[in-house]
Design an enzyme around this catalytic site. Sequence first.
Site, PDB file in Angstrom:
ATOM      1  N   ASP A  51      -3.192 -39.767 116.388  1.00  0.00           N
ATOM      2  CA  ASP A  51      -1.889 -39.203 115.961  1.00  0.00           C
ATOM      3  C   ASP A  51      -0.895 -39.152 117.115  1.00  0.00           C
ATOM      4  O   ASP A  51       0.289 -39.410 116.935  1.00  0.00           O
ATOM      5  CB  ASP A  51      -2.033 -37.839 115.257  1.00  0.00           C
ATOM      6  N   GLY A 142     -12.760 -22.781 116.279  1.00  0.00           N
ATOM      7  CA  GLY A 142     -13.332 -23.626 117.337  1.00  0.00           C
ATOM      8  C   GLY A 142     -14.276 -24.680 116.789  1.00  0.00           C
ATOM      9  O   GLY A 142     -15.126 -25.192 117.512  1.00  0.00           O
ATOM     10  N   LEU A 145     -11.835 -27.706 112.600  1.00  0.00           N
ATOM     11  CA  LEU A 145     -11.342 -27.764 111.218  1.00  0.00           C
ATOM     12  C   LEU A 145      -9.934 -27.165 111.114  1.00  0.00           C
ATOM     13  O   LEU A 145      -9.487 -26.760 110.041  1.00  0.00           O
ATOM     14  CB  LEU A 145     -12.320 -27.066 110.270  1.00  0.00           C
ATOM     15  N   SER A 147      -8.318 -24.310 112.337  1.00  0.00           N
ATOM     16  CA  SER A 147      -7.992 -22.924 111.994  1.00  0.00           C
ATOM     17  C   SER A 147      -6.647 -22.545 112.619  1.00  0.00           C
ATOM     18  O   SER A 147      -5.896 -21.754 112.045  1.00  0.00           O
ATOM     19  CB  SER A 147      -9.097 -21.970 112.453  1.00  0.00           C
ATOM     20  N   ASP A 192      -2.825 -32.022 112.197  1.00  0.00           N
ATOM     21  CA  ASP A 192      -3.412 -30.817 111.602  1.00  0.00           C
ATOM     22  C   ASP A 192      -2.378 -29.998 110.815  1.00  0.00           C
ATOM     23  O   ASP A 192      -2.625 -29.573 109.689  1.00  0.00           O
ATOM     24  CB  ASP A 192      -4.041 -29.938 112.694  1.00  0.00           C
TER      25      ASP A 192
HETATM   26  C1  GLA Z   1      -7.029 -32.209 117.340  1.00  0.00           C
HETATM   27  C2  GLA Z   1      -5.515 -32.280 117.438  1.00  0.00           C
HETATM   28  C3  GLA Z   1      -4.974 -33.365 116.510  1.00  0.00           C
HETATM   29  C4  GLA Z   1      -5.670 -34.693 116.729  1.00  0.00           C
HETATM   30  C5  GLA Z   1      -7.192 -34.513 116.723  1.00  0.00           C
HETATM   31  C6  GLA Z   1      -7.928 -35.757 117.105  1.00  0.00           C
HETATM   32  O1  GLA Z   1      -7.413 -31.785 116.069  1.00  0.00           O
HETATM   33  O2  GLA Z   1      -4.948 -31.041 117.086  1.00  0.00           O
HETATM   34  O3  GLA Z   1      -3.584 -33.482 116.706  1.00  0.00           O
HETATM   35  O4  GLA Z   1      -5.234 -35.307 117.900  1.00  0.00           O
HETATM   36  O5  GLA Z   1      -7.601 -33.483 117.626  1.00  0.00           O
HETATM   37  O6  GLA Z   1      -7.755 -36.747 116.141  1.00  0.00           O
END
Ligand code: GLA
Length: 411
Positions: A51, A142, A145, A147, A192
Amino acid sequence: MDDELPLVDVPVPHDERVAALVVAFREKFRLNPSGIAAAPGRVNLIGEHVDYNDGLVLPFAINRSVMFAWAKSGDHIVNWWSVNHADPPSLIDIEEFAEGSSAHTRGKWFDYPMGVMWAGARGPDVESDGMYTAFSGDVPQGAGLSSSAAIEVATAVAFRDAFELGIKDRDLALLCQRAENEYVGVQCGIMDQFASALSKAGHALLIDCRTLAYKHVPLRLAENGLAIVIANSAVQRELVMSAYNERRRECEEAVSRLRDLLGRPSLHSLRDVRADEIATLEINADDVVLRRARHVVGEIDRVAEAVDALENDDFKRLGTLMAASHASLRDDYEVSSIQLDLLVELASSQEYVLGARLTGAGFGGCTVNLVRAERVEDFARDVIAPYRERTRLPAVMYVSEPCDGLRTWRL
Ligand code: GLA
């Protein structure tokens, strides 16, 4: 380890959680909440560590969320309170969130909602924009997922409702990312927060992180006799932030080296590098930076292919892509761990598992597994139980269909 701990962790039904939060709010503040907002955590099906390289990602919202009950206080104090923590409400003057003020974190859970207010989710009246708030969440912390994205998005939605801010969902996700980058100080990408805000039940969310265009891709799991199982390694991601920032730096370095190597002075991000270009380079095993680039370029292609596979209900192909993604994250990007590799290895050796890979930033946290629905119980026996036995870690699994993103109610 507690040997009685169930192997499968089942969430409390949504309605029960809402009812319990309303009761807790009334007891704590002696008044009724005016509204509730909820924002889910997410699992990423494929598209890891791309991302922040302008890439494509394919997450979906899970059946666990952060809920936020609120009422305006009519003064200039925000009462941050969480039913998950023993602490009494923390009272913070709204002045702290005035435009142009600097970040003032406390090292507590409410740094996230404070960051969201600071980043722009606040009303126009500094004298009377205070709030009573009560948070409750069941997204494991942690565990990779999201949070933190869930708490940010729930906060932003609640403030949008309370102060009629008229921010679109997409901008709300960006505001939450700014809170995390600039207030909390974590350099995460947009995946996320975007997934928490914009996911749709029954679909995965394809996000083009360069343009922020998105598309809901049907994920016909039940129709195809499949389920998504999330396996929590029970290893908290401790080193994750420093390693995460290091990967970001390595990707920037890769862009600048590839500019010369490929003779493309205008090259701006790894999104613009093609797999066949990378393939022409002879990459030594000790050339860390180019191996990072090879992961990113390959992973972006895998996401595009995964979307095609989903559109054709070709889950076998999706599973193969997930396996390739994990191998690349393990060998080229080096964000896996012994425990995540063990979970993936145990899962991949079951004939009813079509695909398995680490999900999220890595170094700990969870794996995501594509499993034949009628064999989900067997997964607990064949993967989670032996993992626990070998590591002595209290791993658990969750089953989640793709859910809706943010939700909100006035009471
Ligand atoms: C974390 C970051 C995301 C992304 C993932 C890896 O979740 O918050 O922005 O970079 O790692 O894909």
